[in-house]
Design a protein around this motif. Sequence first.
Motif, short mmCIF file in Angstrom:
data_model
loop_
_atom_site.label_atom_id
_atom_site.label_comp_id
_atom_site.label_asym_id
_atom_site.label_seq_id
_atom_site.Cartn_x
_atom_site.Cartn_y
_atom_site.Cartn_z
N ALA A 103 -26.28 102.05 -52.86
CA ALA A 103 -25.96 100.85 -52.10
C ALA A 103 -26.84 99.69 -52.53
CB ALA A 103 -26.13 101.11 -50.61
N ASP A 104 -26.22 98.52 -52.56
CA ASP A 104 -26.96 97.27 -52.72
C ASP A 104 -26.90 96.57 -51.36
OD1 ASP A 104 -28.11 95.02 -54.39
OD2 ASP A 104 -26.33 94.03 -53.58
N VAL A 105 -28.06 96.33 -50.75
CA VAL A 105 -28.07 95.76 -49.40
C VAL A 105 -28.80 94.42 -49.42
CG1 VAL A 105 -28.04 98.06 -48.37
CG2 VAL A 105 -30.24 96.90 -48.67
N PHE A 126 -32.49 96.51 -52.56
CA PHE A 126 -32.47 95.41 -51.58
C PHE A 126 -32.51 94.09 -52.33
CE2 PHE A 126 -33.91 94.86 -46.91
CZ PHE A 126 -33.33 93.60 -46.81
N SER A 127 -31.42 93.31 -52.22
CA SER A 127 -31.35 91.99 -52.86
C SER A 127 -31.35 90.91 -51.78
CB SER A 127 -30.04 91.86 -53.65
OG SER A 127 -29.88 92.89 -54.58
N GLY A 128 -31.42 89.66 -52.20
CA GLY A 128 -31.28 88.57 -51.25
C GLY A 128 -32.41 87.57 -51.36
N LEU A 173 -37.20 91.67 -60.93
CA LEU A 173 -37.15 90.22 -60.78
C LEU A 173 -35.72 89.74 -61.02
CD1 LEU A 173 -39.17 88.03 -60.19
CD2 LEU A 173 -39.50 87.74 -62.65
N ARG A 174 -35.14 89.10 -59.98
CA ARG A 174 -33.79 88.56 -60.18
C ARG A 174 -33.90 87.21 -60.85
NH1 ARG A 174 -28.93 87.53 -55.85
NH2 ARG A 174 -27.63 86.20 -57.18
N VAL A 175 -33.29 87.11 -62.02
CA VAL A 175 -33.35 85.85 -62.75
C VAL A 175 -32.03 85.11 -62.62
CG1 VAL A 175 -35.08 86.71 -64.36
CG2 VAL A 175 -32.67 86.88 -64.95
N SER A 227 -19.14 85.98 -57.73
CA SER A 227 -18.17 86.93 -57.22
C SER A 227 -16.76 86.50 -57.60
CB SER A 227 -18.31 86.99 -55.70
OG SER A 227 -17.63 88.10 -55.17
N GLN A 228 -15.84 87.47 -57.58
CA GLN A 228 -14.43 87.22 -57.94
C GLN A 228 -14.35 86.55 -59.32
OE1 GLN A 228 -11.86 88.54 -57.20
NE2 GLN A 228 -10.15 87.24 -57.73
N ILE A 229 -15.03 87.20 -60.28
CA ILE A 229 -15.01 86.71 -61.66
C ILE A 229 -13.77 87.29 -62.34
CG2 ILE A 229 -16.23 86.78 -63.88
CD1 ILE A 229 -18.84 86.98 -62.15
N GLY A 264 -23.02 92.41 -59.59
CA GLY A 264 -21.60 92.71 -59.30
C GLY A 264 -20.73 91.56 -59.73
N GLY A 265 -19.66 91.35 -58.99
CA GLY A 265 -18.85 90.16 -59.23
C GLY A 265 -17.52 90.36 -59.89
N LEU A 266 -17.26 91.59 -60.36
CA LEU A 266 -16.00 91.83 -61.07
C LEU A 266 -14.82 91.48 -60.15
CD1 LEU A 266 -15.26 92.94 -63.87
CD2 LEU A 266 -15.11 95.21 -62.83
N GLY A 267 -13.93 90.64 -60.66
CA GLY A 267 -12.83 90.14 -59.83
C GLY A 267 -11.63 91.07 -59.80
N VAL A 298 -25.15 98.73 -61.80
CA VAL A 298 -24.21 97.65 -61.46
C VAL A 298 -24.01 97.66 -59.95
CG1 VAL A 298 -23.00 97.64 -63.68
CG2 VAL A 298 -22.19 99.13 -61.85
N GLU A 299 -23.60 96.53 -59.41
CA GLU A 299 -23.49 96.36 -57.95
C GLU A 299 -22.15 95.77 -57.53
OE1 GLU A 299 -26.38 93.31 -57.42
OE2 GLU A 299 -28.08 94.65 -57.49
N PRO A 300 -21.05 96.42 -57.83
CA PRO A 300 -19.76 95.85 -57.45
C PRO A 300 -19.46 96.06 -55.96
CG PRO A 300 -19.42 97.96 -58.49
CD PRO A 300 -20.90 97.73 -58.47
N GLY A 301 -18.86 95.10 -55.34
CA GLY A 301 -18.39 95.25 -53.97
C GLY A 301 -16.87 95.11 -53.93
N ARG A 302 -16.44 93.90 -54.21
CA ARG A 302 -15.01 93.58 -54.11
C ARG A 302 -14.14 94.50 -54.98
NH1 ARG A 302 -13.26 88.43 -53.02
NH2 ARG A 302 -15.33 87.71 -53.68
N TRP A 303 -14.58 94.76 -56.23
CA TRP A 303 -13.71 95.50 -57.14
C TRP A 303 -13.39 96.88 -56.57
CZ3 TRP A 303 -12.68 99.74 -60.02
CH2 TRP A 303 -11.64 99.61 -60.94
N ALA A 398 -12.33 94.06 -48.84
CA ALA A 398 -13.65 93.49 -49.12
C ALA A 398 -13.69 92.08 -48.56
CB ALA A 398 -13.92 93.45 -50.62
N TYR A 399 -14.82 91.73 -47.95
CA TYR A 399 -14.99 90.39 -47.37
C TYR A 399 -13.88 90.09 -46.36
CZ TYR A 399 -18.15 90.42 -51.28
OH TYR A 399 -19.14 90.80 -52.16
N GLY A 400 -13.40 91.14 -45.70
CA GLY A 400 -12.39 91.00 -44.65
C GLY A 400 -13.09 91.17 -43.32
C1 LIG Z 1 -22.39 89.82 -53.30
C2 LIG Z 1 -23.27 90.53 -54.25
C3 LIG Z 1 -22.77 91.57 -55.03
C4 LIG Z 1 -21.33 92.01 -54.98
O1 LIG Z 1 -20.42 91.04 -55.39
P1 LIG Z 1 -18.90 91.42 -55.59
O2 LIG Z 1 -18.26 90.18 -56.04
O3 LIG Z 1 -18.37 91.91 -54.30
O4 LIG Z 1 -18.85 92.51 -56.64
C5 LIG Z 1 -23.64 92.24 -55.86
N1 LIG Z 1 -24.94 91.87 -55.95
C6 LIG Z 1 -25.47 90.88 -55.22
C7 LIG Z 1 -26.90 90.54 -55.34
C8 LIG Z 1 -24.65 90.17 -54.34
O5 LIG Z 1 -25.16 89.17 -53.62
#
Ligand SMILES: *Cc1c(COP(=O)(O)O)cnc(C)c1O
Length: 447
Positions: A103-105, A126-128, A173-175, A227-229, A264-267, A298-303, A398-400
Amino acid sequence: MAAPAPLLHPDSDPSFAELLALRPQLRMDPLAGLMMEEVPLARIAAAVGTPTWVYSANTLRRRLATLQSALDDARLGAQVHFAVKANPNLAVLRTLGEAGAGADVVSEGELRAARAAGIPASHIVFSGVGKTLAEIRLALAEDIQQINAESAEEVEMISAVATAMGRTARVALRVNPDVDAKTHAKITTGKSENKFGIAIGDAPALYARMATLPGIQPIGVAVHIGSQITAGVSAYRTAYGHLADLVRALRAQGLPVERVDCGGGLGIPYRDEPAPHPAALAGAIQATLGNLGVELMVEPGRWIAGPAGVLLASVILQKQGAERRFVVLDAAMNDLVRPAMYEAWHGIVPVTPADFVAAVAPADVVGPICESGDTFARNRGLPPLEPGSLVAFLDAGAYGAAMSSTYNNRPLAAEVLVDGDRFAVVRERQTQDALLAGQRLPDWFAA
Ligand SMILES: *Cc1c(COP(=O)(O)O)cnc(C)c1O
């Protein structure tokens, strides 16, 4: 000459059948109507009411497996961390966790949800951009896999908390690679003007500082560009190329870099837009980071979760306005905010066989909320829909529910998980009492 027939969407939306053809978890049964896996959605609506989110467990599993095998085929040995913010439902997290996802939280609540769903701390990142001291403390107490730091200030905070607790934080380190992911402005995160990460040019000095700080083990670097790339993977390739250069530069300074978190971000295609396959993402990672001898994640959510869910809603009434037909649903922007927030397009498909095959005419699909923004679709081809007719919003996994609110004092909708021929309520519909619970009138009001 006869007036031309009224046009539907200018470049003609896909038909209901075309939408379903690309979504194997859904099919139209001539008797039972729209089915998710082996369960008629009408049965769920009868049992649970509407609006209701419905998730397909096998779609979650299948998509995770597709992604994992694309990464494995490229010999990346990459770990998948599901971005919990896309769908924090415990049953969804449990399904993905059992299938091997970490999990990416991005908050205490998400960390707690991931742990409650059984995802081991050793698989949690843990990101953010603004973790509180309490959140950093919790992450260290749980001994999670990695904290992604997003600023010099945060690095100092983590060091101070870890030292006070007698712990060592594994910090990546998030760049911010300053690339344009070519997605909606509200979900672009990798440009220099965005609040996320630290400028890639500042990374070597900060990473070197991390190596000297007590309580910190610099573990690697991370990136998440948006996101949604959907515009191909060239933005990924550029970002990962910069990251690879950074890894080489850090190592040249004698600094250890064990891990690279690719974000993440895969559309996904919501309508009929082309979207990259995970194999293309894996190829971009392979070409840039593949030979560095780093652990990859990798950290996909939406895909993973987007296509696995629908939002089931009922028609309250159809209203003939001065210029257009309005289909007024019992779901609203407080439930599914993406159309109002991102001008997002969601497929809206009738649930009964008769509605599915009836001739369509343009309609605006709206919710009952007191804002014109509470519009799900304009000029959408829909059959006449009687009060009580059911429709399903596609790709709402996702994101609903995750972005729902109680605006207009509307209770949060129920959530249901389908697995084969079974279904279960995995989040009860919020009650009217629960909506008022926690509010107090000050004692200076007369009794
Ligand atoms: C939102 C987010 C994701 C997931 O993005 P998706 O477009 O849902 O894949 C992954 N990593 C970080 C740090 C995020 O903020």
